[in-house]
Design a protein around this motif. Sequence first.
Motif, PDB file in Angstrom:
ATOM      1  N   SER A  39       0.837  -1.191   0.000  1.00 54.17           N
ATOM      2  CA  SER A  39       0.000   0.000   0.000  1.00 54.17           C
ATOM      3  C   SER A  39       0.875   1.246   0.000  1.00 54.17           C
ATOM      4  CB  SER A  39      -0.940  -0.002   1.201  1.00 54.17           C
ATOM      5  OG  SER A  39      -0.221  -0.241   2.380  1.00 54.17           O
ATOM      6  N   SER A  44      -2.649   2.529  -7.273  1.00 55.84           N
ATOM      7  CA  SER A  44      -3.981   3.103  -7.492  1.00 55.84           C
ATOM      8  C   SER A  44      -3.877   4.448  -8.201  1.00 55.84           C
ATOM      9  CB  SER A  44      -4.714   3.285  -6.164  1.00 55.84           C
ATOM     10  OG  SER A  44      -5.229   2.052  -5.737  1.00 55.84           O
ATOM     11  N   ARG A  48      -5.791   5.538 -11.512  1.00 56.55           N
ATOM     12  CA  ARG A  48      -6.675   6.704 -11.534  1.00 56.55           C
ATOM     13  C   ARG A  48      -6.220   7.728 -12.568  1.00 56.55           C
ATOM     14  NH1 ARG A  48      -9.967   7.779  -7.329  1.00 56.55           N
ATOM     15  NH2 ARG A  48      -9.348   9.945  -7.294  1.00 56.55           N
ATOM     16  N   GLN A  83     -13.115  -0.431  -5.813  1.00 54.06           N
ATOM     17  CA  GLN A  83     -12.898  -1.366  -4.700  1.00 54.06           C
ATOM     18  C   GLN A  83     -14.183  -1.622  -3.912  1.00 54.06           C
ATOM     19  OE1 GLN A  83      -9.864  -0.070  -2.034  1.00 54.06           O
ATOM     20  NE2 GLN A  83      -9.961  -1.913  -0.802  1.00 54.06           N
ATOM     21  N   ASP A 159      -9.831  -1.507  -9.688  1.00 55.33           N
ATOM     22  CA  ASP A 159      -9.094  -1.068  -8.506  1.00 55.33           C
ATOM     23  C   ASP A 159      -9.429  -1.988  -7.334  1.00 55.33           C
ATOM     24  OD1 ASP A 159      -7.636   0.270  -6.692  1.00 55.33           O
ATOM     25  OD2 ASP A 159      -8.780   2.130  -6.758  1.00 55.33           O
ATOM     26  N   GLU A 160      -8.587  -2.958  -7.102  1.00 53.03           N
ATOM     27  CA  GLU A 160      -8.785  -3.933  -6.022  1.00 53.03           C
ATOM     28  C   GLU A 160     -10.230  -4.406  -5.940  1.00 53.03           C
ATOM     29  OE1 GLU A 160      -6.716  -3.586  -2.541  1.00 53.03           O
ATOM     30  OE2 GLU A 160      -5.217  -2.181  -3.279  1.00 53.03           O
ATOM     31  N   VAL A 191      -5.538  -3.568 -10.492  1.00 59.33           N
ATOM     32  CA  VAL A 191      -4.696  -3.172  -9.363  1.00 59.33           C
ATOM     33  C   VAL A 191      -5.008  -4.054  -8.165  1.00 59.33           C
ATOM     34  CG1 VAL A 191      -4.436  -1.388  -7.597  1.00 59.33           C
ATOM     35  CG2 VAL A 191      -4.270  -0.788  -9.998  1.00 59.33           C
TER      36      VAL A 191
END
Lengths: 406, 326
Positions: A39, A44, A48, A83, A159-160, A191
């Motif tokens: 993280s 991300s 984005r 997410q 995204d996740e 991601v």
Amino acid sequence: MASVTFDEVTKVYPNGYVGIRDLSLDIADGELLVLVGPSGCGKSTALRMAAGLEEITGGELRIGDRVVNHLPPKDRDIAMVFQNYALYPHMSVRQNIGFALKLARVPKDELNQRVDEAARLLQLEPWLDSKPGQLSGGQRQRVAMGRAIVRDPAVFLMDEPLSNLDAKLRVQMRTEISNLQQSLATTTIYVTHDQVEAMTMGHRVAVLKDGRLQQVAPPEVLYAEPDNTFVAAFTGSPSMNLVEGTLQRGPDGGHSIELGAQRLELPPELVASRPGLAAYAGKPVIVGIRAEALDDAGVERLDAGPVGTVTGIVERREALGAEILVHVEIEARPVVTDDVRDLAAKSDESVVAKLEQQAAVGRATLVARFDPHSRVRGGEQVTLSVRTDQLQFFDVDSGLAVRGSG
Amino acid sequence: MTATTSTTPSSPSGNAAQPSAPRRTRRGLYGVLSAVPTGVLWFLVALWSLPTMGMLVSSFREERAVKRTGWWTVVTDPQLTLDNYRAVFSTQGTDAPDLWQHFWNSVAITVPATIIPIAFAAFAAYAFAWMEFPGRRTLFVVVVGLLVVPLQLSLVPLLQLYTGGAHLTVFGETLTLFPDLDLNGTPTAVWLTHIAFGLPLAIFLLHNYFAALPKDLIEAARIDGADHLTIFWRMVLPLSVPALAAFAIFQFLWVWNDYLVAVTFVGGARDNAPLTVRLASLSGGRGQDWHLLTAAAFVSIALPLAVFFSLQRYFVRGLLAGSVKG
């Protein structure tokens, strides 16, 4: 359908923080590329930027042949899965999926037909008139997918998407997304922070750390030949064992690795395939050993290859059924670089403390994947057989893999 | 009863039954204690509603009865009449109460003073919450800072503004900043004032609600091709109904019950006076007519009650359920 190209893309925030530094990536048409990293690594942010939700402060981003740096999201021909799904709570599943088409003024007949088709593909037909609040986690995830695929975009950005699901559902949805992407053949950037997800889903995997690309390669290459110690420590579960040894050149021209008082003879082919290694003769070098390259010397190995032996004390044994993970402490300096420290700290602070302590006394713990027939117990001394042809070498200072001419 | 259960070894799980006996006593005590807050609440509700009840009952009693006995005598001597309501709605005589007209005056002031600030504030709050523009923070702070401007202080300047307009003389040139619209004595003066004083609070409340909407939702809508206006109409407004309703109720009640602004701007023009102003003048001129005052007062609270009960469900409903996983 389109390729996506990051050309030295950079993201600098107004406060001077660098989110992404000179990211260059070519994602082929129809490819599923996974961006993975701990993280805060910028994965991300990169996604984005591709979506148009984050301004690009340097470099060029192309989707197909178009430079999209300054295009708003809706003109980029992309769809994104968030997410937490980001479903519109006041709209039914049908309205959720059809929202983008409605805004694009697609005729009503066509809109309904496309929504129905997406719902059929994702087995959402019974719930088309429900609100998101009435659905289970997996169903919401499917609606989010439906919202993306109904638009038939050039690129999917995810995204996740699975991190909010429980473990079992995650494995199931992983397969579903992979299959869906395969059949639609839409370029996808995915991601995740989960390296298992990355390795199982990605056609290629890009590992990021602190906004910098570490390595991009197919999963098997990433696993077998990591470019640096960070990638080595990040990929695979358990991750690669990294210890410091000294490369010695024998009088006969053969090379060996000294781990404390023990010695591993290196097969000549291995040294030959890494011309850069010769320069390290007499110097310390980081040795990377995968858990499956280690086995109990008392049990006959099923795989054939050059083998050396190392002796150590069994710290812990984790029987997993088909295999046994054995933690063996040997006499060697563990590698405590910033990367290793960061990664270990992500899971547990006490791991870092233990590593430092071991480094001080020159003892390192190796995780070995033993054959289930092995009978070793905690506290016993064990002799490890080491597949010497599978060893990896990294520079002590830079952490980079030692390969070509140095 | 506890004693019998604890001494009866009839159940096969007799061992388990025994320790459960004292627990049951505790549960009994707990049951009694847990009823206490509810009881206290009911008591408070009764205490607080009693004056209103008394007013409501009195408004249906005859003049003689109101003046001689307390309203609670209806329990033993139920004699109710609608005469009081006929009297307050009557238009006969020079000083007739004529409450219908004042009721509509109140509506004519309250409706624009409620709807217009919400409409303006919703756009402003959206811009403050979700649009990037230079000086956004400063502007927002200034708008919220307007909350502290005291109403009383601005009554005289406003009165001047409404009767003479505002003019600025610079280098011999007179600039008209606000024309003389001769608004004094009109309902427009009242609702304009209420709009001005309602806007900062409306913007503040709605901004806080809008800004708390999940960012992903707005971004998902942007990727789906929505522009700001679409996001505002199709995402933010439908999801903010509770906040809009809450502000609408507050603003409505505040304007409906307002006396100060109304008496300042239309106090002199009886035909345009809202209920509150008329009610006050009635209790001045007819202070001894208790029976009429109670009826008139009840007429003035009837609409706010209806509005509150029709909108109160929006306070309870959580519209965001299921959008994003917590």
